[in-house]
Design an enzyme around this catalytic site. Structure first.
Site, PDB file in Angstrom:
ATOM      1  CE1 TYR A 228       0.154   3.060  10.125  1.00 24.09           C
ATOM      2  CE2 TYR A 228       0.601   0.853  10.967  1.00 24.09           C
ATOM      3  CZ  TYR A 228      -0.269   1.768  10.401  1.00 24.09           C
ATOM      4  OH  TYR A 228      -1.565   1.404  10.116  1.00 24.09           O
TER       5      TYR A 228
ATOM      6  CG  HIS B 190      -1.703  -1.191   1.441  1.00 24.01           C
ATOM      7  ND1 HIS B 190      -2.162  -1.600   2.682  1.00 24.01           N
ATOM      8  CD2 HIS B 190      -2.147  -2.138   0.565  1.00 24.01           C
ATOM      9  CE1 HIS B 190      -2.856  -2.708   2.568  1.00 24.01           C
ATOM     10  NE2 HIS B 190      -2.860  -3.065   1.291  1.00 24.01           N
TER      11      HIS B 190
END
Length: 475
Positions: free
Chosen positions: A134, A71
């Protein structure tokens, strides 16, 4: 298998531009381990872009072999592992020469990676109970759905060597259905917005950027609308604002009406731009003036304190102070701008053509700034990633007075240099309503030249410019 302890913080480049792999110090003993997963001061010093994270996400994965991606998203990410290990894969899905470049690495708690906008990200867990974490520097918005790009995990061109074959891995149906690289539309570059595209500098920027589809041009009046546009314009799609708009009627700025307009455009307008740029982590390019100084020094350096003499200079100094508050800013300080439109050189060439012998000020000294050099300097600073800050820009060469330049124009037009009579500023403006002007406007170009940009000599630019004015128009 646990993390590697006591590695020094270090950055490692990868084959994908902008993707940086980091070794993180992990400190452990019989109780477990500790690390600074995100430490702005240390990590930016080590080479991590100061990307301004706004959200922290964690993906927990029950079993080894869980595979997610590929992605590419419209924001930057700083990825690390809280517990367990992953095999990470990254593919450049941005428009440009590195489209399709791939990189893989194993991440554990002692490793992290910075992934810029548009680079496809994927991972496969190598241990049960892996937590993948993240930081991102933007919030999800429906406005940016068209800026997501996906690539099939099994793409033959990227040829990711998955440790656990995809036939044996845990994948979602969506990830299995993503297109191959040949069918992927690259994520386009972020846009540049040029404000004041109808002015002398704006026209030079139009000429320099005419073939760039990612550049938008807005006329000067749009500056007043930026407060309203802040919520309506999809700023996540932008990277840079170039402010080429300014109120430059030096004498009119001393009148009540002119003073109000000068402050509105040169200060309030710049404040609107700075607010947008700061909120959305954009680079703001702002053009300044020698009028922020009183002209008492023979050579003006970038760090010289402001000392404006009149309203115009006061508004430009205030605008500079505002623009300098934007973390990512370039302020280009100019003098005596010459481009397409009404300006001193065009006026002198017109007088020469009509045989008029003008009186021209001879105690104001500086250098011309041709807009082609100013536009090229802006694009140079942006393209090279030069340190943010203020840079002086003018054409190069020996400083001259306005009378010297006028005489040069007359000579280039085939007239006698002696047709120009030099007079003092006091004599020229005697009995006239005029703003005070700095007598010395020469800008030190050392800092700009240190970035690798050397402006053309003013004499050469002037010759070409006057020749273009005298050339017959066609079409």
């Amino acid at each position: 298998m646990g993390p590697t302890f006591s590695k020094p913080l270090a950055a490692r480049e990868t084959p994908i531009p902008g993707v940086v792999l980091f070794d993180l110090p992990v400190h452990g003993d019989n109780r477990g381990w500790f690390k600074e997963n995100w430490q702005r001061a240390k990590m930016t010093t080590a080479g991590l872009p100061d990307f301004g994270p706004v959200q922290n996400n964690i993906s927990f994965n029950e079993t080894a072999g869980t595979t997610r991606g590929i992605h590419a998203e419209p924001w930057d990410k700083f990825i690390s592992v809280a517990t367990g290990r992953v095999f990470g894969a990254w593919v450049d899905l941005r428009e440009g020469p590195s489209f399709g470049a791939a990189f893989t690495a194993e991440l554990d708690p002692s490793t992290a990676i910075f992934v810029p906008r548009g680079v496809g990200n994927a991972f496969q867990t190598l241990e049960d109970g892996t937590a993948y974490t993240y930081l991102v520097n933007d919030h999800w918005s429906a406005d940016v759905q068209d800026q997501y790009v996906f690539l099939n995990l099994a793409d033959e061109t990227a040829a990711i060597p998955w440790p656990i074959p995809l036939t044996d891995a845990e994948l979602s149906a969506k990830d299995r259905a993503h297109p191959r690289l040949a069918e992927v539309t690259p994520l386009v570059q972020r846009k540049t917005l040029v404000i004041g595209a109808d002015g002398q500098l704006g026209r030079a920027l139009r000429a320099a950027l005419a073939d760039h589809p990612s550049v938008e041009f807005a006329v000067r009046q749009d500056l007043d609308l930026l407060g309203e546009l802040d919520s309506a314009r999809p700023w996540a799609a932008y990277d840079t604002i170039i402010n080429a708009a300014a109120y430059t009627a030096v004498d009119a700025a001393e009148t009540p009406a002119g003073r109000a307009v000068a402050w509105a455009v040169n200060v309030t307008g710049v404040g609107a731009l700075a607010r947008v740029a700061g909120a959305h982590r954009l680079t703001l390019v702002h053009v300044s003036s020698d009028y922020v100084f009183d002209g008492s020094r023979d050579l003006h350096k970038e760090a010289e304190p402001f000392s404006p003499l009149g309203v115009y200079g006061q508004t430009k100094a205030a605008g500079d102070a505002i623009a300098a508050m934007v973390p990512r800013h370039y302020i280009l300080r100019t003098s005596w701008v010459i481009g397409e439109g009404d300006n001193f050189v065009r006026t002198m060439a017109g007088l020469a053509g009509r045989g008029i012998k003008p009186r021209v000020v001879n105690d104001q000294v500086g250098r011309l700034t041709f807009t082609v050099d100013l536009a090229d300097a802006i694009l140079h600073l942006l393209a090279t990633g030069a340190p943010y800050g203020t840079y002086n820009i003018s054409s190069d060469g020996e400083p001259q007075s306005w009378a010297d330049i006028a005489a040069d124009v007359y000579a280039l037009c085939g007239r006698d240099r002696n047709d120009v009579t030099g007079v003092s500023t006091e004599e020229y403006f005697a009995g006239k309503h005029a703003a005070p002007r700095p007598l010395q406007s020469t800008l030190d170009l050392t800092k700009l030249k240190a970035t690798g940009f050397v402006p053309e000599l003013s004499s050469e630019r002037l010759k070409s410019y006057v020749e273009s004015l005298r050339a017959p128009r066609t079409g």
